[in-house]
Design a protein around this motif. Structure first.
Motif, PDB file in Angstrom:
ATOM      1  N   ALA A 118      -6.531  -9.302  -7.481  1.00 40.29           N
ATOM      2  CA  ALA A 118      -5.661  -8.119  -7.483  1.00 40.29           C
ATOM      3  C   ALA A 118      -6.445  -6.834  -7.259  1.00 40.29           C
ATOM      4  N   SER A 119      -7.741  -6.815  -7.632  1.00 37.80           N
ATOM      5  CA  SER A 119      -8.540  -5.602  -7.479  1.00 37.80           C
ATOM      6  C   SER A 119      -8.710  -5.212  -6.018  1.00 37.80           C
ATOM      7  N   GLY A 120      -8.640  -6.208  -5.128  1.00 42.01           N
ATOM      8  CA  GLY A 120      -8.855  -5.943  -3.708  1.00 42.01           C
ATOM      9  C   GLY A 120     -10.295  -5.672  -3.356  1.00 42.01           C
ATOM     10  N   SER A 121     -11.193  -5.781  -4.346  1.00 42.78           N
ATOM     11  CA  SER A 121     -12.614  -5.528  -4.108  1.00 42.78           C
ATOM     12  C   SER A 121     -13.268  -6.781  -3.539  1.00 42.78           C
ATOM     13  N   ALA A 122     -13.661  -6.706  -2.272  1.00 46.05           N
ATOM     14  CA  ALA A 122     -14.213  -7.870  -1.582  1.00 46.05           C
ATOM     15  C   ALA A 122     -15.689  -7.663  -1.291  1.00 46.05           C
ATOM     16  N   ARG A 123     -16.442  -8.757  -1.369  1.00 48.51           N
ATOM     17  CA  ARG A 123     -17.860  -8.716  -1.021  1.00 48.51           C
ATOM     18  C   ARG A 123     -18.135  -9.750   0.064  1.00 48.51           C
ATOM     19  N   PRO A 225     -32.227 -21.173  -8.750  1.00 48.61           N
ATOM     20  CA  PRO A 225     -31.954 -19.992  -9.576  1.00 48.61           C
ATOM     21  C   PRO A 225     -32.231 -18.670  -8.879  1.00 48.61           C
ATOM     22  N   MET A 226     -32.972 -18.724  -7.778  1.00 43.73           N
ATOM     23  CA  MET A 226     -33.292 -17.492  -7.048  1.00 43.73           C
ATOM     24  C   MET A 226     -32.276 -17.170  -5.946  1.00 43.73           C
ATOM     25  N   ALA A 227     -31.299 -18.037  -5.721  1.00 43.50           N
ATOM     26  CA  ALA A 227     -30.396 -17.888  -4.571  1.00 43.50           C
ATOM     27  C   ALA A 227     -29.402 -16.755  -4.761  1.00 43.50           C
ATOM     28  N   ARG A 228     -29.113 -16.094  -3.667  1.00 39.35           N
ATOM     29  CA  ARG A 228     -28.032 -15.102  -3.584  1.00 39.35           C
ATOM     30  C   ARG A 228     -27.170 -15.468  -2.377  1.00 39.35           C
ATOM     31  N   ALA A 229     -25.884 -15.306  -2.522  1.00 40.36           N
ATOM     32  CA  ALA A 229     -24.967 -15.751  -1.469  1.00 40.36           C
ATOM     33  C   ALA A 229     -24.813 -14.740  -0.346  1.00 40.36           C
ATOM     34  N   ASP A 230     -25.527 -13.618  -0.419  1.00 42.00           N
ATOM     35  CA  ASP A 230     -25.318 -12.566   0.581  1.00 42.00           C
ATOM     36  C   ASP A 230     -26.619 -11.978   1.114  1.00 42.00           C
ATOM     37  N   ASP A 231     -27.741 -12.719   0.975  1.00 41.32           N
ATOM     38  CA  ASP A 231     -29.026 -12.133   1.340  1.00 41.32           C
ATOM     39  C   ASP A 231     -29.555 -12.595   2.689  1.00 41.32           C
ATOM     40  N   GLY A 232     -28.776 -13.401   3.418  1.00 39.32           N
ATOM     41  CA  GLY A 232     -29.175 -13.790   4.761  1.00 39.32           C
ATOM     42  C   GLY A 232     -30.223 -14.871   4.846  1.00 39.32           C
ATOM     43  N   VAL A 233     -30.468 -15.598   3.742  1.00 39.09           N
ATOM     44  CA  VAL A 233     -31.427 -16.709   3.775  1.00 39.09           C
ATOM     45  C   VAL A 233     -30.902 -17.873   2.946  1.00 39.09           C
ATOM     46  N   PHE A 234     -31.349 -19.070   3.307  1.00 43.29           N
ATOM     47  CA  PHE A 234     -31.163 -20.252   2.476  1.00 43.29           C
ATOM     48  C   PHE A 234     -32.405 -20.431   1.610  1.00 43.29           C
ATOM     49  N   GLU A 235     -32.196 -20.881   0.373  1.00 46.25           N
ATOM     50  CA  GLU A 235     -33.290 -21.329  -0.475  1.00 46.25           C
ATOM     51  C   GLU A 235     -33.302 -22.857  -0.395  1.00 46.25           C
ATOM     52  N   GLU A 305     -24.819 -18.177   8.917  1.00 49.37           N
ATOM     53  CA  GLU A 305     -23.930 -17.149   9.471  1.00 49.37           C
ATOM     54  C   GLU A 305     -23.872 -16.007   8.450  1.00 49.37           C
ATOM     55  N   PRO A 306     -24.602 -14.921   8.676  1.00 49.72           N
ATOM     56  CA  PRO A 306     -24.698 -13.878   7.653  1.00 49.72           C
ATOM     57  C   PRO A 306     -23.389 -13.121   7.450  1.00 49.72           C
ATOM     58  N   ARG A 307     -23.053 -12.916   6.171  1.00 53.14           N
ATOM     59  CA  ARG A 307     -21.905 -12.084   5.772  1.00 53.14           C
ATOM     60  C   ARG A 307     -20.652 -12.456   6.555  1.00 53.14           C
ATOM     61  N   ALA A 308     -20.389 -13.756   6.630  1.00 54.25           N
ATOM     62  CA  ALA A 308     -19.358 -14.265   7.522  1.00 54.25           C
ATOM     63  C   ALA A 308     -17.956 -14.170   6.949  1.00 54.25           C
ATOM     64  N   ILE A 309     -17.839 -14.193   5.605  1.00 50.53           N
ATOM     65  CA  ILE A 309     -16.528 -14.194   4.959  1.00 50.53           C
ATOM     66  C   ILE A 309     -16.549 -13.178   3.825  1.00 50.53           C
ATOM     67  N   GLU A 310     -15.418 -12.509   3.612  1.00 47.67           N
ATOM     68  CA  GLU A 310     -15.277 -11.613   2.462  1.00 47.67           C
ATOM     69  C   GLU A 310     -14.535 -12.355   1.356  1.00 47.67           C
ATOM     70  N   VAL A 311     -15.132 -12.362   0.163  1.00 43.90           N
ATOM     71  CA  VAL A 311     -14.536 -13.045  -0.972  1.00 43.90           C
ATOM     72  C   VAL A 311     -14.180 -12.009  -2.036  1.00 43.90           C
ATOM     73  N   LEU A 312     -13.034 -12.183  -2.653  1.00 47.22           N
ATOM     74  CA  LEU A 312     -12.562 -11.278  -3.692  1.00 47.22           C
ATOM     75  C   LEU A 312     -13.244 -11.663  -5.005  1.00 47.22           C
ATOM     76  N   ALA A 313     -14.348 -10.994  -5.277  1.00 46.50           N
ATOM     77  CA  ALA A 313     -15.182 -11.316  -6.441  1.00 46.50           C
ATOM     78  C   ALA A 313     -15.984 -10.084  -6.807  1.00 46.50           C
ATOM     79  N   PRO A 314     -16.501 -10.039  -8.052  1.00 46.51           N
ATOM     80  CA  PRO A 314     -17.324  -8.890  -8.463  1.00 46.51           C
ATOM     81  C   PRO A 314     -18.533  -8.710  -7.552  1.00 46.51           C
ATOM     82  N   ALA A 315     -18.996  -7.482  -7.430  1.00 46.26           N
ATOM     83  CA  ALA A 315     -20.184  -7.202  -6.620  1.00 46.26           C
ATOM     84  C   ALA A 315     -21.372  -7.958  -7.175  1.00 46.26           C
ATOM     85  N   GLY A 316     -22.201  -8.493  -6.294  1.00 44.63           N
ATOM     86  CA  GLY A 316     -23.344  -9.294  -6.719  1.00 44.63           C
ATOM     87  C   GLY A 316     -24.466  -8.458  -7.296  1.00 44.63           C
TER      88      GLY A 316
END
Length: 316
Positions: A118-123, A225-235, A305-316
Motif C-alpha cells: 500500500a505504501s507504493g514505495s518500490a525498490r 550473508p554478504m549478498a544484496r539484491a540490488d548491487d549488480g553482482v552475484f555472490e 540483469e541489473p535492477r530489472a524489477i521493482e518490488v514493493l518492499a522497504p529500502a535496502g
C-alpha cells in the motif's frame, strides 16, 4: 487497473487455499479492491503474471511461498523482454520458506506485507537470467530472483517433492535433507566466471555451489550473508567437497552465516557465470535448486540483469 493477486492455493502445505477467503478482507482494507487469480497447475503463475504485465497491470502480487514469487518474477521478466517493463512486484508471503522476504526485510505478517504494498514505495532489484538443461535433455531459459544452486540442494528439492506432506513440511524437509546428504556426490564442475568483463576459469570439486542474489535459501539458511539484491553482482558460494560428516558440519553453519569462514568454503563475485559438470556419472545427484524449485541440471549459463524489477518492499 486494480492490483492482481496471484494466489497459489497449494502453498504452505495447502493452508493458503483454505485461509485465503479470510485473508481477502484485511487485504482489501489495506489495498482497496483487488482482482484475484488462483493458480491451477505448476508454472501457471508465470503465464498469469506475464499476461497481466502485457495488459498494463501496474502491480502484481504473489501470494504464496518462494516458488510462487519465482514464477511471478519469471512472468514479469518474460513481459519485460517483450517491452512491458512497468509492472511492480508485491509479495504476500504464505509459504513455508520465505527466504526472499528475509533478504528484502519483509516481516512475516499479513498487515506488514499489505503495508509495504500500500505504501507504493518500490525498490529495484537484480534478476538472474539463465539457460539450463531440462530433465529430458532439452535446453530452456528461465529467471531467478533469490538463489540458484546446483548439487545436493537440488537433490533435496527433488526428494522433498516426492515426500508425502502428511508428515508436515519441517519433517519432510529434514528427512529429505538426510537422504540427500547420503545420496549426494562430489561434482567436478568447470566454472567460467566474469565480473566487469574480466574472466576466470577453474575447476571446483563440490557437493553444492550457490549463485546468490539473495542471502537465504533452504528455509532460513544464510548461505550468502554478504549478498544484496540490488548491487549488480552475484555472490558465489562453493561449499566444497568434504566427506559427508564434515560437509554436514559446514552446512549447519549456514544458519548463522559462519560457514563462510570455514576453510572448505570458497566465495567469489561475478555478473556472469558458466557451470559445466565434468563427471556426468553423478548428474542424477547434482541437480538445480532455483528459488527453492527443482528445475533441471547443468550445464548452465547465468547472467545478471541489473535492477530489472521493482518490488514493493522497504529500502535496502
Amino acid at each position: 487497473m486494480r492490483p492482481l493477486l496471484i494466489v497459489n492455493p497449494r502453498s504452505g502445505g495447502g493452508r493458503t487455499g483454505k485461509l485465503f477467503d479470510e485473508m481477502r478482507a484485511p487485504i482489501q482494507r489495506a489495498l482497496g479492491e483487488v482482482d484475484v487469480a488462483h493458480t491451477e497447475r505448476p508454472r501457471h503463475a508465470v503465464d498469469l503474471a506475464r499476461e497481466a504485465a502485457l495488459d498494463g497491470r501496474e502491480t502484481v502480487v504473489a501470494v504464496g511461498g518462494d516458488g510462487s514469487v519465482h514464477e511471478v518474477v519469471n512472468g514479469l521478466m518474460q513481459a519485460r523482454d517483450r517491452g512491458a517493463a512497468g509492472t511492480r512486484l508485491g509479495i504476500i508471503g504464505a509459504g513455508t520458506g520465505g527466504d526472499l522476504c528475509r533478504t528484502l526485510k519483509l516481516s512475516h505478517r499479513l498487515d506488514r506485507y499489505c503495508a509495504a504494498i500500500a505504501s507504493g514505495s518500490a525498490r529495484p532489484i537484480d534478476v538472474g537470467r539463465f539457460s539450463y538443461e531440462k530433465h529430458d535433455g532439452t535446453r530452456a531459459e528461465a529467471f531467478f530472483v533469490n538463489v540458484l544452486s546446483a548439487g545436493m540442494s537440488g537433490l533435496v528439492d527433488q526428494l522433498v517433492s516426492e515426500t508425502p506432506r502428511t508428515l508436515g513440511n519441517t519433517l519432510a524437509y529434514t528427512m529429505a535433507s538426510l537422504r540427500g546428504l547420503a545420496r549426494s556426490r562430489v561434482g567436478r564442475v568447470r566454472c567460467v566466471a566474469s565480473l566487469g568483463g574480466e574472466s576466470r576459469e577453474e575447476e571446483l570439486a563440490t557437493r553444492t555451489v550457490a549463485i546468490c542474489n539473495g542471502r537465504y535459501f533452504g528455509g532460513g539458511m544464510q548461505v550468502a550473508p554478504m549478498a544484496r539484491a540490488d548491487d549488480g553482482v552475484f555472490e558465489v558460494i562453493d561449499l566444497g567437497g568434504a566427506p559427508h560428516l564434515r560437509f554436514a558440519a559446514v552446512s549447519t553453519g549456514m544458519y548463522t552465516g559462519m560457514h563462510v569462514r570455514h576453510p572448505d568454503v570458497r566465495h567469489f563475485r561475478c555478473d556472469r557465470i558458466e557451470l559445466t559438470l565434468l563427471n556426468r556419472d553423478v548428474e542424477h545427484a547434482f541437480l538445480l535448486d532455483v528459488d527453492g524449485e527443482p528445475l533441471g541440471r547443468l550445464p548452465i549459463t547465468v547472467t545478471l540483469e541489473p535492477r530489472a524489477i521493482e518490488v514493493l518492499a522497504p529500502a535496502g
